[in-house]
Write a protein that holds these residues in place. Structure first.
Motif, PDB file in Angstrom:
ATOM      1  N   GLY A  32       0.811  -1.209   0.000  1.00 47.43           N
ATOM      2  CA  GLY A  32       0.000   0.000   0.000  1.00 47.43           C
ATOM      3  C   GLY A  32       0.846   1.260   0.000  1.00 47.43           C
ATOM      4  O   GLY A  32       1.951   1.293   0.532  1.00 47.43           O
ATOM      5  N   HIS A  34       0.445   5.502   0.720  1.00 44.98           N
ATOM      6  CA  HIS A  34      -0.403   6.540   1.307  1.00 44.98           C
ATOM      7  C   HIS A  34       0.042   7.895   0.763  1.00 44.98           C
ATOM      8  O   HIS A  34       1.214   8.256   0.868  1.00 44.98           O
ATOM      9  N   VAL A  58      -3.876   2.328  -3.046  1.00 40.77           N
ATOM     10  CA  VAL A  58      -3.593   3.710  -2.675  1.00 40.77           C
ATOM     11  C   VAL A  58      -4.628   4.233  -1.694  1.00 40.77           C
ATOM     12  O   VAL A  58      -5.828   4.072  -1.899  1.00 40.77           O
ATOM     13  N   THR A  59      -4.129   4.862  -0.624  1.00 43.27           N
ATOM     14  CA  THR A  59      -4.999   5.635   0.263  1.00 43.27           C
ATOM     15  C   THR A  59      -4.554   7.083   0.150  1.00 43.27           C
ATOM     16  O   THR A  59      -3.382   7.363  -0.138  1.00 43.27           O
ATOM     17  N   THR A  60      -5.489   8.003   0.350  1.00 38.16           N
ATOM     18  CA  THR A  60      -5.156   9.421   0.246  1.00 38.16           C
ATOM     19  C   THR A  60      -5.582  10.153   1.509  1.00 38.16           C
ATOM     20  O   THR A  60      -6.490   9.724   2.220  1.00 38.16           O
ATOM     21  N   GLU A  61      -4.913  11.259   1.744  1.00 40.78           N
ATOM     22  CA  GLU A  61      -5.219  12.125   2.873  1.00 40.78           C
ATOM     23  C   GLU A  61      -5.028  13.558   2.415  1.00 40.78           C
ATOM     24  O   GLU A  61      -3.982  13.896   1.844  1.00 40.78           O
ATOM     25  N   ALA A  87       4.076  10.921  -0.899  1.00 40.99           N
ATOM     26  CA  ALA A  87       3.535   9.604  -0.569  1.00 40.99           C
ATOM     27  C   ALA A  87       4.534   8.825   0.274  1.00 40.99           C
ATOM     28  O   ALA A  87       5.732   9.128   0.272  1.00 40.99           O
ATOM     29  N   GLU A  88       4.010   7.833   0.972  1.00 37.47           N
ATOM     30  CA  GLU A  88       4.840   6.951   1.782  1.00 37.47           C
ATOM     31  C   GLU A  88       4.520   5.514   1.410  1.00 37.47           C
ATOM     32  O   GLU A  88       3.356   5.135   1.307  1.00 37.47           O
ATOM     33  N   ILE A  89       5.585   4.716   1.207  1.00 32.45           N
ATOM     34  CA  ILE A  89       5.422   3.309   0.874  1.00 32.45           C
ATOM     35  C   ILE A  89       6.618   2.530   1.408  1.00 32.45           C
ATOM     36  O   ILE A  89       7.761   2.888   1.132  1.00 32.45           O
TER      37      ILE A  89
END
Length: 157
Positions: A32, A34, A58-61, A87-89
């Motif tokens: 994932g 983010h 993918v998650t979003t903020e 993003a962070e992965i």
């Protein structure tokens, strides 16, 4: 022909559900990712869709102005490498319109680094217009000491 019972159907479905994650890993499914982004940025969402199409979960903020800048700085993104989203992965930072193939390469090679960046918003990078009309741009590897080096070079189309 064998009779299909409800029990055999449930056992079959459970077996499929149990083996599906392993099958995805075998095919190279990515972990994932983010994404922190400005809620009003269309190119950020275009990049998210490209990653989803490439198999990333993918998650979003939503993040705004100074908070997003502070997050970048706190996580080792030098100001010269900044772009619109971060993003962070898998312990790495991804800054800007980095192609999915470069993220996969980073995860495969696992260098001791902060992550990757495409500074600015080069036309034709993922999410920034058609690739067949792209301008030349570089993807940079950000080292832990803040130095950078070219990770991948994309020629103009």
């Amino acid at each position: 022909m064998t009779d299909m019972t409800r029990r055999s159907l449930l056992v079959g479905a459970a077996s499929l559900a149990a083996t599906a994650p392993a099958a995805l890993r075998a095919q190279g499914a990515a972990p994932g990712i983010h994404v922190l982004k400005d809620p009003n940025c269309g190119c950020c969402m275009a990049w998210v869709r490209i990653l989803q199409d490439a198999g990333f979960e993918v998650t979003t903020e939503d993040s705004y102005g100074a908070l997003l800048v502070r997050h970048k700085l706190d996580n080792g993104i030098p100001p010269a490498m900044a772009s619109c989203h971060t993003a962070e992965i898998a312990g790495y930072m991804i800054e800007g319109h980095v192609p999915a193939s470069d993220i996969r390469r980073l995860l495969r090679e696992r260098p001791d680094a902060v992550g990757l960046a495409v500074p600015g918003m080069p036309y034709g990078s993922p999410g920034m217009g058609p690739e067949d009309r792209r301008e030349a741009y570089d993807v940079f590897l950000i080292r832990r000491d803040g130095t950078t080096e070219v990770f991948t070079r994309y020629a103009a189309a």
